[in-house]
Design a protein around this motif. Structure first.
Motif, PDB file in Angstrom:
ATOM      1  N   ARG A  32       0.728  -1.281   0.004  1.00  0.00           N
ATOM      2  CA  ARG A  32      -0.124   0.181  -0.011  1.00  0.00           C
ATOM      3  C   ARG A  32       0.819   1.201   0.073  1.00  0.00           C
ATOM      4  N   LEU A  55      -3.520   6.964   9.334  1.00  0.00           N
ATOM      5  CA  LEU A  55      -2.521   6.164   9.957  1.00  0.00           C
ATOM      6  C   LEU A  55      -3.224   4.742  10.402  1.00  0.00           C
ATOM      7  N   ASN A  56      -4.274   4.689  10.699  1.00  0.00           N
ATOM      8  CA  ASN A  56      -5.022   3.394  10.769  1.00  0.00           C
ATOM      9  C   ASN A  56      -5.709   2.746   9.794  1.00  0.00           C
ATOM     10  N   ASP A  57      -5.345   3.117   8.645  1.00  0.00           N
ATOM     11  CA  ASP A  57      -6.044   2.505   7.242  1.00  0.00           C
ATOM     12  C   ASP A  57      -5.785   1.088   7.259  1.00  0.00           C
ATOM     13  N   GLN A  58      -6.511   0.385   6.846  1.00  0.00           N
ATOM     14  CA  GLN A  58      -6.401  -1.019   6.589  1.00  0.00           C
ATOM     15  C   GLN A  58      -6.586  -1.460   5.038  1.00  0.00           C
ATOM     16  N   PRO A  59      -5.955  -2.222   4.585  1.00  0.00           N
ATOM     17  CA  PRO A  59      -4.583  -2.956   4.910  1.00  0.00           C
ATOM     18  C   PRO A  59      -3.680  -1.657   5.333  1.00  0.00           C
ATOM     19  N   ALA A  60      -2.662  -2.027   6.096  1.00  0.00           N
ATOM     20  CA  ALA A  60      -1.606  -1.227   6.563  1.00  0.00           C
ATOM     21  C   ALA A  60      -0.866  -0.728   5.394  1.00  0.00           C
ATOM     22  N   ILE A  61      -0.440   0.731   5.534  1.00  0.00           N
ATOM     23  CA  ILE A  61       0.329   1.395   4.434  1.00  0.00           C
ATOM     24  C   ILE A  61       1.876   1.055   4.848  1.00  0.00           C
ATOM     25  N   ASP A  62       2.332   0.729   3.573  1.00  0.00           N
ATOM     26  CA  ASP A  62       3.940   0.314   3.369  1.00  0.00           C
ATOM     27  C   ASP A  62       4.754   1.533   3.244  1.00  0.00           C
ATOM     28  N   LYS A  99       5.335   5.155  14.485  1.00  0.00           N
ATOM     29  CA  LYS A  99       4.349   4.098  13.874  1.00  0.00           C
ATOM     30  C   LYS A  99       5.091   2.932  13.136  1.00  0.00           C
ATOM     31  N   LYS A 119       7.970   1.603   5.782  1.00  0.00           N
ATOM     32  CA  LYS A 119       8.117   0.694   7.003  1.00  0.00           C
ATOM     33  C   LYS A 119       9.411   0.264   7.082  1.00  0.00           C
TER      34      LYS A 119
END
Length: 480
Positions: A32, A55-62, A99, A119
């Motif tokens: 993402r 920040l709390n988006d799903q799927p998690a951001i890369d 994060k 990440k």
């Protein structure tokens, strides 16, 4: 079955075919990407950018790629920013660091700023990072208009991000196109297979592109916006109009403009310009992307509403990459600028060229500031390592490659052989006194990136810390 359902099935079939080779389904991974473009109009940053970054988006951001325009560039401020990170960069690093995101790189040209975060787990697979810039404003000298760009390989796929601020005013649509073409022609990188922007497999073009809405008067534009009839304005959007005339622009995709024009607003308000000038609202702030075509695009292939593209780079079909836009909208809650920020959320589906680090790292034995510590590293494949490379000790939650607690140079007398295990010691006086979770990172000066990370490990509290009655403090989930 509805036409939308049929279109969805057709897209699914196309994507399945794109990732199938010789009768077998290729293994792929999805990542993402969250992008932001914002003309901040020399304002200081707001206190909170959580909703901007989702920040709390799903799927998690890369990956985060953040492009700003008109960052404060007064002479005193610019000189101070050269000596340290600017306030906007600090805000994003302070928000994303806890994060688990690390600043990969940044580039600034006067008011243009481009930041890339990833990440921590992806850092060893982001390589060959280079930045450049092009001035177009005021005879190209001051740099108030132009572009800054970052290029890198992501798991082997060549990507380029181009943050632009093009010429203003309604009558300069053709000049904006000429400036963008000039930027594409003049920007180059010291990479043999991707020396120019359009050589990259994926290009993201974004920023304050300054295209306006032609012909329609102020009353019609505002009533269309207030009535939720944005589609009535699309045909007179200058960028959409220019894409129909310019073949090189047709290679760029953009999602539908289903959000209100992002310029020009009264500051700290949701109302459009109420000053004497009463500027007509416009979609000046945009995010587009391009997949490198296998051949020149034909008129039949042009589809302005297409939101997913699959690369067809010559000779690279075995390693396809697909870009799908999930979100394209503005964030209306921010009022520090006369522009509203625009965000684009994407899924990058790709087959990795590699998934092994270039360097293996590990701490040896117990680490504490009561004695010298030992680490080992091993070059797993040849990558132009250098005696100027170094190994940093990072506290988990670190903000950038330069945000180390201490570092050691790699072996100085000779370059290592592949698979040779090399030991280095770290002086006890350079180690933190308090306990905490840390990681080792090998930084390559030739690739401008961290190419190897150890597993997280614990440094124990030293006896000296207890004697001096030092106490660790937990701030935002990170021991300080």
């Amino acid at each position: 079955m509805s036409s939308d359902d049929e279109a969805g099935e057709e897209v699914s079939r196309t994507l399945d075919e794109a990732f199938q080779l010789c009768g077998r389904l290729l293994p792929t991974d999805a990542f993402r990407l969250h992008m932001v473009t914002w003309n901040v109009a020399t304002a200081e940053p707001p206190e909170d950018v959580a909703s901007l970054l989702q920040l709390n988006d799903q799927p998690a951001i890369d990956l985060y790629v953040i492009g700003l325009q008109e960052v404060n560039v007064t002479p005193v401020r610019f000189i101070s920013d050269l000596m340290a990170e600017d306030s906007w960069s600090h805000l994003f690093m302070d928000t994303l660091g806890p994060k688990g995101f690390v600043k990969v790189t940044s580039v600034r040209m006067q008011g243009l700023l481009l930041l890339v975060f990833a990440k921590m787990m992806h850092l060893p697979f982001i390589r060959n990072i280079q930045t450049t810039y092009t001035r177009t404003g005021i005879f190209g000298y001051w740099g108030n208009k132009g572009a800054v760009s970052v290029r890198f390989s992501f798991y082997g796929h060549m990507m380029c991000f181009l943050n632009c601020h093009l010429a203003a005013h309604m009558h300069n649509a053709l000049q904006r196109v000429d400036e963008f073409e000039y930027i594409l022609e003049t920007q180059d990188f010291d990479i043999f297979d991707t020396p120019h922007v359009l050589d990259h497999k994926v290009v993201f073009w974004f920023g304050d592109l300054n295209f306006r809405i032609e012909d329609h008067g102020l009353h019609f534009v505002r009533s269309s916006i207030n009535g939720g009839r944005l589609n009535l304005l699309w045909s007179k959007d200058q960028l959409i109009m220019m894409k129909k005339k310019e073949p090189f622009l047709q290679e760029f995709d953009e999602g539908p403009l289903n959000f209100k024009p992002t310029y020009k607003f009264d500051r700290k308000a949701d109302s459009y310009d109420t000053s004497g000038k009463k500027r007509k609202p416009a979609w000046t702030d945009r995010i587009l992307w391009r997949i490198k075509p296998k051949s020149l695009p034909s008129e039949e292939d042009d589809d302005d509403d297409e939101k997913a593209s699959t690369s067809a780079d010559d000779g690279q079909e075995e390693y396809p990459i697909m870009v799908t836009q999930n979100t394209y909208t503005s964030v209306m809650s921010y009022g520090v600028s006369d522009h509203k920020p625009v965000i684009g959320n994407f899924t990058l589906e790709l087959r990795k060229y590699f998934d092994t680090q270039l360097v293996d790292l590990a701490p040896a034995g117990e680490w504490s500031a009561d004695h010298d510590a030992l680490l080992t590293y091993t070059i797993l494949e040849d990558f132009m390592s250098s005696t100027w490379d170094w190994i940093g000790l990072y506290k988990v939650g670190f903000k950038s490659a330069s945000n180390y607690e201490t570092f050691v140079w790699v072996r100085e007398n000779e370059l290592p052989e592949v698979n040779e295990v090399i030991e280095k010691s770290v002086a006890k006086d350079d180690l933190p006194l308090l306990s905490g979770e840390y990681v080792l990172g090998y930084y390559s000066t030739n690739l401008n990136s961290i190419v190897g990370l150890s597993d997280n490990f614990q440094i124990l509290e030293s006896k000296r810390a207890a004697m001096e009655d030092l106490v660790s403090k937990d701030i935002n989930g990170i021991d300080k």
